[in-house]
Design a protein around this motif. Sequence first.
Motif, PDB file in Angstrom:
ATOM      1  N   HIS A 186      18.122  -5.235  21.339  1.00 36.19           N
ATOM      2  CA  HIS A 186      17.837  -3.894  21.851  1.00 36.19           C
ATOM      3  C   HIS A 186      17.402  -2.897  20.775  1.00 36.19           C
ATOM      4  N   ILE A 187      17.312  -3.347  19.533  1.00 33.21           N
ATOM      5  CA  ILE A 187      16.848  -2.470  18.445  1.00 33.21           C
ATOM      6  C   ILE A 187      15.378  -2.123  18.682  1.00 33.21           C
ATOM      7  N   ILE A 188      15.062  -0.850  18.531  1.00 35.40           N
ATOM      8  CA  ILE A 188      13.662  -0.446  18.632  1.00 35.40           C
ATOM      9  C   ILE A 188      13.043  -0.385  17.241  1.00 35.40           C
ATOM     10  N   ASN A 189      11.731  -0.521  17.178  1.00 41.61           N
ATOM     11  CA  ASN A 189      10.974  -0.431  15.929  1.00 41.61           C
ATOM     12  C   ASN A 189      11.426  -1.489  14.918  1.00 41.61           C
ATOM     13  N   LYS A 205       6.209   0.779  12.871  1.00 46.56           N
ATOM     14  CA  LYS A 205       4.981   1.315  13.447  1.00 46.56           C
ATOM     15  C   LYS A 205       4.095   1.762  12.291  1.00 46.56           C
ATOM     16  N   GLU A 206       2.913   2.199  12.601  1.00 43.41           N
ATOM     17  CA  GLU A 206       2.000   2.656  11.557  1.00 43.41           C
ATOM     18  C   GLU A 206       2.647   3.766  10.737  1.00 43.41           C
ATOM     19  N   ASN A 207       2.588   3.614   9.414  1.00 42.62           N
ATOM     20  CA  ASN A 207       3.166   4.578   8.459  1.00 42.62           C
ATOM     21  C   ASN A 207       4.675   4.725   8.598  1.00 42.62           C
ATOM     22  N   PHE A 256      12.924  -1.774  11.055  1.00 37.76           N
ATOM     23  CA  PHE A 256      14.321  -2.160  10.887  1.00 37.76           C
ATOM     24  C   PHE A 256      14.462  -3.372   9.956  1.00 37.76           C
ATOM     25  N   ILE A 257      13.654  -4.398  10.160  1.00 40.88           N
ATOM     26  CA  ILE A 257      13.738  -5.609   9.344  1.00 40.88           C
ATOM     27  C   ILE A 257      13.404  -5.301   7.889  1.00 40.88           C
TER      28      ILE A 257
END
Length: 117
Positions: A70-73, A77-79, A83-84
């Motif tokens: 359920h982790i987002i991003n 994303k660009e710029n 999380f990873i």
Amino acid sequence: MATKITVTYKNENYILEYSRLTASVIEKQGFVLDDITNKPNVMIPLLVQGAFLKHHRELKTKMIDEIYEHIINKSGKENEEGFIGVLADMYAETVSVLTDENVADEGNAATWTVTKG
């Protein structure tokens, strides 16, 4: 290690952080940072699980996997760092502690010499 992530899931806060001990735990399980792109199905779960060890050792792998699902991003994303990527940087900080020349008090530094016979 200075970097921490706070994850909030189902109104519960989880502090993710690495120490040399928790990094060594996942290394013993086979984690190799350089393999994260070659073996993501093995390395990413180990990286995520290791980040929970310091503060949430009792948390079951199934719950960690659910939170991660359920982790987002996750990949950024660009710029924006994902999380990873942040977890990988946190893990890498544990290596820096072993290799960096950070002596806060020069008067208390451990010195060494080489003697060749």
